[in-house]
Motif scaffolding. Sequence first.
Motif, PDB file in Angstrom:
ATOM      1  N   MET A   1     -17.774 -58.175 -21.774  1.00  0.00           N
ATOM      2  CA  MET A   1     -18.835 -58.129 -22.754  1.00  0.00           C
ATOM      3  C   MET A   1     -18.818 -59.423 -23.540  1.00  0.00           C
ATOM      4  N   SER A   2     -19.973 -59.896 -23.841  1.00  0.00           N
ATOM      5  CA  SER A   2     -20.103 -61.138 -24.598  1.00  0.00           C
ATOM      6  C   SER A   2     -19.636 -60.915 -26.032  1.00  0.00           C
ATOM      7  N   ARG A   3     -18.694 -61.739 -26.497  1.00  0.00           N
ATOM      8  CA  ARG A   3     -18.135 -61.572 -27.840  1.00  0.00           C
ATOM      9  C   ARG A   3     -18.878 -62.377 -28.891  1.00  0.00           C
ATOM     10  N   ASN A   4     -19.814 -63.226 -28.495  1.00  0.00           N
ATOM     11  CA  ASN A   4     -20.527 -64.019 -29.484  1.00  0.00           C
ATOM     12  C   ASN A   4     -21.742 -63.287 -30.047  1.00  0.00           C
ATOM     13  N   VAL A   5     -22.000 -62.062 -29.617  1.00  0.00           N
ATOM     14  CA  VAL A   5     -23.093 -61.241 -30.128  1.00  0.00           C
ATOM     15  C   VAL A   5     -22.478 -60.151 -31.000  1.00  0.00           C
TER      16      VAL A   5
ATOM     17  N   PHE B   1     -21.700 -56.658 -32.790  1.00  0.00           N
ATOM     18  CA  PHE B   1     -21.881 -55.269 -32.399  1.00  0.00           C
ATOM     19  C   PHE B   1     -22.998 -54.649 -33.232  1.00  0.00           C
ATOM     20  N   PRO B   2     -23.740 -53.708 -32.652  1.00  0.00           N
ATOM     21  CA  PRO B   2     -24.807 -53.064 -33.423  1.00  0.00           C
ATOM     22  C   PRO B   2     -24.231 -52.245 -34.569  1.00  0.00           C
ATOM     23  N   TYR B   3     -25.003 -52.117 -35.608  1.00  0.00           N
ATOM     24  CA  TYR B   3     -24.569 -51.385 -36.801  1.00  0.00           C
ATOM     25  C   TYR B   3     -25.166 -49.981 -36.765  1.00  0.00           C
ATOM     26  N   PHE B   4     -24.317 -48.968 -36.865  1.00  0.00           N
ATOM     27  CA  PHE B   4     -24.769 -47.582 -36.945  1.00  0.00           C
ATOM     28  C   PHE B   4     -24.734 -47.185 -38.414  1.00  0.00           C
ATOM     29  N   THR B   5     -25.888 -46.940 -38.963  1.00  0.00           N
ATOM     30  CA  THR B   5     -25.989 -46.648 -40.398  1.00  0.00           C
ATOM     31  C   THR B   5     -25.467 -45.260 -40.730  1.00  0.00           C
TER      32      THR B   5
ATOM     33  N   VAL C   1     -25.251 -50.456 -25.372  1.00  0.00           N
ATOM     34  CA  VAL C   1     -25.173 -50.284 -23.921  1.00  0.00           C
ATOM     35  C   VAL C   1     -25.494 -51.601 -23.221  1.00  0.00           C
ATOM     36  N   GLN C   2     -26.491 -52.327 -23.682  1.00  0.00           N
ATOM     37  CA  GLN C   2     -26.821 -53.625 -23.083  1.00  0.00           C
ATOM     38  C   GLN C   2     -25.665 -54.606 -23.223  1.00  0.00           C
ATOM     39  N   GLN C   3     -24.998 -54.600 -24.361  1.00  0.00           N
ATOM     40  CA  GLN C   3     -23.855 -55.493 -24.551  1.00  0.00           C
ATOM     41  C   GLN C   3     -22.697 -55.103 -23.637  1.00  0.00           C
ATOM     42  N   MET C   4     -22.478 -53.820 -23.439  1.00  0.00           N
ATOM     43  CA  MET C   4     -21.384 -53.367 -22.576  1.00  0.00           C
ATOM     44  C   MET C   4     -21.648 -53.723 -21.116  1.00  0.00           C
ATOM     45  N   GLN C   5     -22.911 -53.756 -20.719  1.00  0.00           N
ATOM     46  CA  GLN C   5     -23.250 -54.072 -19.336  1.00  0.00           C
ATOM     47  C   GLN C   5     -23.329 -55.571 -19.079  1.00  0.00           C
TER      48      GLN C   5
END
Length: 99
Positions: free
Chosen positions: A1-5, A7-11, A33-37
């Motif tokens: 997984m790309s580490r320069n992006v 992680f999404p924030y879950f409010t 899911v897109q980041q994991m793939q």
Amino acid sequence: MSRNVPFPYFTTPPLDYTPAYFSEVMRSFTVYVQQMQNPGLGRNTTTVFTNMQADNDQGLEVGTLFQIQGVVHITLANFSYLAGNSGTGQVGSVTVVTT
């Protein structure tokens, strides 16, 4: 997984159900899911493989590492490392006469 992006924030969820919150959760989960793939880039100082397949590349996808007698190989689409490959054959006979 790309580490320069990031992680999404879950409010934090509201006390009552709201369609806007549910949409935000679905959007964040889709990003995750897109980041994991996405395999992203890799740069390692030390890498340890604890369960690398040995002796052949049977059942491995292209690009997977495996080892044969301590030598690391990469599975290729156009080349196979067979588990066993032997053959015998016979072509005619030879007679040697000495005088």
